[in-house]
Design an enzyme around this catalytic site. Structure first.
Site, mmCIF file in Angstrom:
data_model
loop_
_atom_site.group_PDB
_atom_site.id
_atom_site.type_symbol
_atom_site.label_atom_id
_atom_site.label_comp_id
_atom_site.label_asym_id
_atom_site.label_seq_id
_atom_site.Cartn_x
_atom_site.Cartn_y
_atom_site.Cartn_z
ATOM 1 N N VAL A 229 0.842 -1.204 0.000
ATOM 2 C CA VAL A 229 0.000 0.000 0.000
ATOM 3 C C VAL A 229 0.879 1.256 0.000
ATOM 4 O O VAL A 229 0.544 2.263 -0.626
ATOM 5 C CB VAL A 229 -0.994 -0.008 1.181
ATOM 6 C CG1 VAL A 229 -1.841 1.259 1.178
ATOM 7 C CG2 VAL A 229 -1.897 -1.236 1.099
ATOM 8 N N GLU A 247 6.051 5.029 6.541
ATOM 9 C CA GLU A 247 6.594 4.160 7.592
ATOM 10 C C GLU A 247 6.109 2.755 7.268
ATOM 11 O O GLU A 247 4.934 2.437 7.457
ATOM 12 C CB GLU A 247 6.076 4.581 8.975
ATOM 13 C CG GLU A 247 6.414 6.016 9.372
ATOM 14 C CD GLU A 247 7.871 6.213 9.762
ATOM 15 O OE1 GLU A 247 8.680 5.271 9.624
ATOM 16 O OE2 GLU A 247 8.205 7.333 10.182
ATOM 17 N N CYS A 281 5.948 -3.245 13.578
ATOM 18 C CA CYS A 281 6.870 -3.054 12.441
ATOM 19 C C CYS A 281 8.300 -3.198 12.898
ATOM 20 O O CYS A 281 9.148 -3.654 12.146
ATOM 21 C CB CYS A 281 6.635 -1.695 11.802
ATOM 22 S SG CYS A 281 6.757 -0.346 12.970
ATOM 23 N N GLU A 380 8.682 -10.099 6.084
ATOM 24 C CA GLU A 380 8.104 -9.610 7.332
ATOM 25 C C GLU A 380 6.887 -10.486 7.634
ATOM 26 O O GLU A 380 5.851 -10.377 6.973
ATOM 27 C CB GLU A 380 7.686 -8.152 7.191
ATOM 28 C CG GLU A 380 7.182 -7.592 8.504
ATOM 29 C CD GLU A 380 6.607 -6.190 8.378
ATOM 30 O OE1 GLU A 380 5.819 -5.966 7.445
ATOM 31 O OE2 GLU A 380 6.941 -5.340 9.213
HETATM 32 P P1 NAD Z 1 -2.080 -1.873 5.202
HETATM 33 O O1 NAD Z 1 -1.074 -1.247 4.321
HETATM 34 O O2 NAD Z 1 -2.922 -2.929 4.668
HETATM 35 O O3 NAD Z 1 -3.078 -0.771 5.790
HETATM 36 C C1 NAD Z 1 -2.622 0.414 6.383
HETATM 37 C C2 NAD Z 1 -3.646 1.496 6.153
HETATM 38 O O4 NAD Z 1 -3.734 1.748 4.755
HETATM 39 C C3 NAD Z 1 -5.058 1.156 6.607
HETATM 40 O O5 NAD Z 1 -5.667 2.303 7.153
HETATM 41 C C4 NAD Z 1 -5.747 0.776 5.314
HETATM 42 O O6 NAD Z 1 -7.134 0.995 5.361
HETATM 43 C C5 NAD Z 1 -5.090 1.725 4.341
HETATM 44 N N1 NAD Z 1 -5.148 1.294 2.941
HETATM 45 C C6 NAD Z 1 -5.235 0.035 2.447
HETATM 46 N N2 NAD Z 1 -5.306 0.064 1.096
HETATM 47 C C7 NAD Z 1 -5.242 1.365 0.731
HETATM 48 C C8 NAD Z 1 -5.238 2.043 -0.515
HETATM 49 N N3 NAD Z 1 -5.341 1.386 -1.668
HETATM 50 N N4 NAD Z 1 -5.136 3.394 -0.522
HETATM 51 C C9 NAD Z 1 -5.039 4.079 0.635
HETATM 52 N N5 NAD Z 1 -5.046 3.500 1.844
HETATM 53 C C10 NAD Z 1 -5.134 2.153 1.901
HETATM 54 O O7 NAD Z 1 -1.212 -2.322 6.456
HETATM 55 P P2 NAD Z 1 -1.723 -3.117 7.723
HETATM 56 O O8 NAD Z 1 -1.914 -4.515 7.309
HETATM 57 O O9 NAD Z 1 -2.822 -2.390 8.388
HETATM 58 O O10 NAD Z 1 -0.456 -2.972 8.688
HETATM 59 C C11 NAD Z 1 0.589 -3.855 8.652
HETATM 60 C C12 NAD Z 1 1.810 -3.274 7.993
HETATM 61 O O11 NAD Z 1 2.111 -1.995 8.515
HETATM 62 C C13 NAD Z 1 3.049 -4.083 8.220
HETATM 63 O O12 NAD Z 1 3.748 -4.257 7.018
HETATM 64 C C14 NAD Z 1 3.881 -3.246 9.181
HETATM 65 O O13 NAD Z 1 5.243 -3.445 9.124
HETATM 66 C C15 NAD Z 1 3.504 -1.884 8.802
HETATM 67 N N6 NAD Z 1 3.718 -0.958 9.917
HETATM 68 C C16 NAD Z 1 4.773 -0.097 9.863
HETATM 69 C C17 NAD Z 1 5.026 0.763 10.913
HETATM 70 C C18 NAD Z 1 6.189 1.721 10.869
HETATM 71 O O14 NAD Z 1 6.200 2.645 11.640
HETATM 72 N N7 NAD Z 1 7.170 1.541 10.017
HETATM 73 C C19 NAD Z 1 4.178 0.751 12.021
HETATM 74 C C20 NAD Z 1 3.108 -0.132 12.051
HETATM 75 C C21 NAD Z 1 2.900 -0.986 10.974
#
Ligand code: NAD
Length: 479
Positions: A229, A247, A281, A380
């Site tokens: 994403v 992030e 993460c 991951e």
């Molecule tokens: P995800 O990318 O599926 O979702 C994250 C957010 O993006 C959600 O709010 C979701 O609704 C939104 N989203 C999904 N598709 C979208 C699109 N097409 N356009 C715009 N927004 C969209 O991630 P997840 O499964 O919720 O979280 C897990 C991931 O997040 C893991 O890979 C983890 O490493 C990462 N993460 C990173 C950090 C960091 O600080 N680096 C912190 C927490 C989680």
């Protein structure tokens, strides 16, 4: 539980009136309905944010803005137990973890509230007869798309600095975890945040999220989530074009040398991977151990790992269930594939007795030795799965540590001061801990990735630079 979105200071339904269910990960049961926001709702939220910038919020002094944020922090602390219970219900995490998350949420608002009036411009020496001022100004309307693993913390981390600088924010929580965002919106309003300064549009990523990321009137995107994403977000940002902070994921190494204080290291190493059921993460998902202490280190970590217990929020054990059924299936597949490939299991945690049948629980597993290029050591997993990898010397440790596409954080365990410094410089990561590890912690500490873990910085004072811009004012007045 608030079951409406928050736009322009009012709790409203989605313009389509559609909703979607939110599940309790510990039972699999529906805990409530959430408005399924879409493009029309995002349009309204962005317009309200623009209006707030042009109105009371945009005119407020830095001192007053800071006071509003400090009042939000106090209100969060006043309601801490209620918020923690809500967060635990929504995410399945142990109550102690949820309580800590809410303290960190409050801390973000305190930290950035107290920083709001301490962001100074500069006076730049130039030609005689000129005075040049460098002003620091808000970007305008900031978009915040956050994941489900630490919903409340992520909101504090992403939104608080943006508000401190005077931006107006539109927040899109993850579809699995909308409730703390809505609660925080209500608290913020009660604390005196003007209408439109913070808007929360709930909904699905590909609908509300995509509409927000590609909106022509936003000025910045902060995204925390998956790499897939993240790529979509950066692509959307390129079309507008606006700046984005990403992030993303990680595969963070814990690097243990033969002179490490194992007494101190072992509990930290185990906690770094099982915290939040590995859905962090910055989870320490790779344990790199020097060959000369491999057996003793691995047996001590395995002993501690075998004591890990998984339960419901109320049981308040080491970790809870995974977030949803898809996440459980994904993590379980990594575990099953590794077993089928013959990767040795060094230890397993256990599930508490009497867990609800519908919960998304997974038994934590420690594998090793794992080849540095194996799927388990590269991907991951985002679950409670630890991969142990032996190494010979510093150079070998650095090669393995840097041998994934990620670069988020790392830990080095050694008593040798020179090695501490050499390793800290050689490891590719946004943060390096020496003889400690703070997965997710440290509001004051600039945080963010290198390489595929993303770009830009959150936390600490550096975050204020990301959500602001400079204006150079060149005045000729003569000598
Ligand atoms: P995800 O990318 O599926 O979702 C994250 C957010 O993006 C959600 O709010 C979701 O609704 C939104 N989203 C999904 N598709 C979208 C699109 N097409 N356009 C715009 N927004 C969209 O991630 P997840 O499964 O919720 O979280 C897990 C991931 O997040 C893991 O890979 C983890 O490493 C990462 N993460 C990173 C950090 C960091 O600080 N680096 C912190 C927490 C989680």
């Amino acid at each position: 539980m608030i079951d409406k979105m928050f736009i322009g200071g009012r709790f409203v339904e989605a313009s389509t009136r559609e909703t979607f269910p939110s599940l309790n990960p510990a039972t699999g049961e529906v805990i409530g309905q959430v408005p399924r926001g879409g493009k029309a709702d995002v349009d309204r939220a962005v317009a309200e944010a623009q209006a707030a910038r042009a109105g009371e919020w945009g005119r407020m002094s830095a001192l007053e803005r800071g006071r509003v944020l400090m009042r939000i922090a106090q209100r969060i602390l006043d309601d801490a137990e209620e918020l923690a219970q809500l967060e635990a219900l929504d995410t399945g995490k142990p109550l102690t973890t949820a309580r800590n998350d809410i303290q960190v949420l409050a801390r973000y608002f305190e930290f950035y509230g107290s920083a709001a009036d301490k962001v100074h411009g500069e006076v730049i020496p130039f030609l005689n007869g000129y005075t040049v001022n460098l002003l620091r100004e808000p970007l305008g309307v900031t978009a915040h798309i956050v994941p489900w693993n630490y919903p409340a913390q992520m909101i504090g981390r992403s939104v608080a600095p943006a508000l401190a600088m005077g931006n107006a924010a539109v927040l899109k929580p993850a579809e699995d975890t909308s409730y703390s965002a809505l609660y925080i919106a209500r608290i913020a309003q009660q604390a005196g945040l003007p209408d439109g300064a913070l808007n929360v549009v709930t909904g699905l990523g590909e609908e509300a999220g995509a509409a927000l990321a590609s909106h022509p009137d936003i000025d910045f995107i902060s995204f925390t989530g998956s790499n897939e994403v993240g790529t979509l977000i950066q692509t959307a940002a390129a079309h507008t074009p606006v700046k984005c902070v990403l992030e993303l994921g990680g595969k963070s190494p814990q690097i243990v040398f033969d002179d490490a204080d194992l007494e101190r290291a072992v509990p930290v190493i185990v906690r770094a991977i099982v915290q939040n059921a590995g859905q962090t993460c910055t989870a320490g998902s790779r344990l790199l151990v020097q060959e000369s202490i491999y057996d003793v280190c691995v047996s001590r970590v395995a002993e501690a790992f075998a004591r890990v217990k998984v339960g419901t929020p109320d049981m308040d054990l080491d970790c809870g269930p995974l977030m949803n059924a898809a996440q459980r299936t994904r993590v379980q597949r990594y575990i099953d594939d590794a077993r089928a490939a013959g990767v040795p299991v060094l230890a397993e945690g256990s599930l508490a007795d009497g867990l609800p049948a519908g919960g998304f629980f997974v038994r934590p597993v420690m594998f090793g030795p794992v080849a540095p290029d194996a799927v388990l050591a590269q991907d991951e997993v985002f679950g409670p799965v630890l991969s142990v990898i032996p190494f010979r010397d510093e150079a070998h440790a650095v090669a393995i540590a840097n041998g994934t596409p990620y670069g988020l954080i790392a830990a080095v365990w050694t008593e040798n001061g020179g090695r501490q410094q050499r390793m800290a410089r050689a490891v590719r990561a946004g943060q390096v801990f020496i003889n400690s590890y703070g997965a997710g912690g440290g509001v004051e500490l600039p945080f963010g990735g290198t390489r595929r873990s993303g770009h830009g910085r959150e936390k600490g004072l550096l975050a204020l630079e990301e959500v602001s811009t400079t204006k150079t004012v060149i005045q000729f007045h003569g000598e």
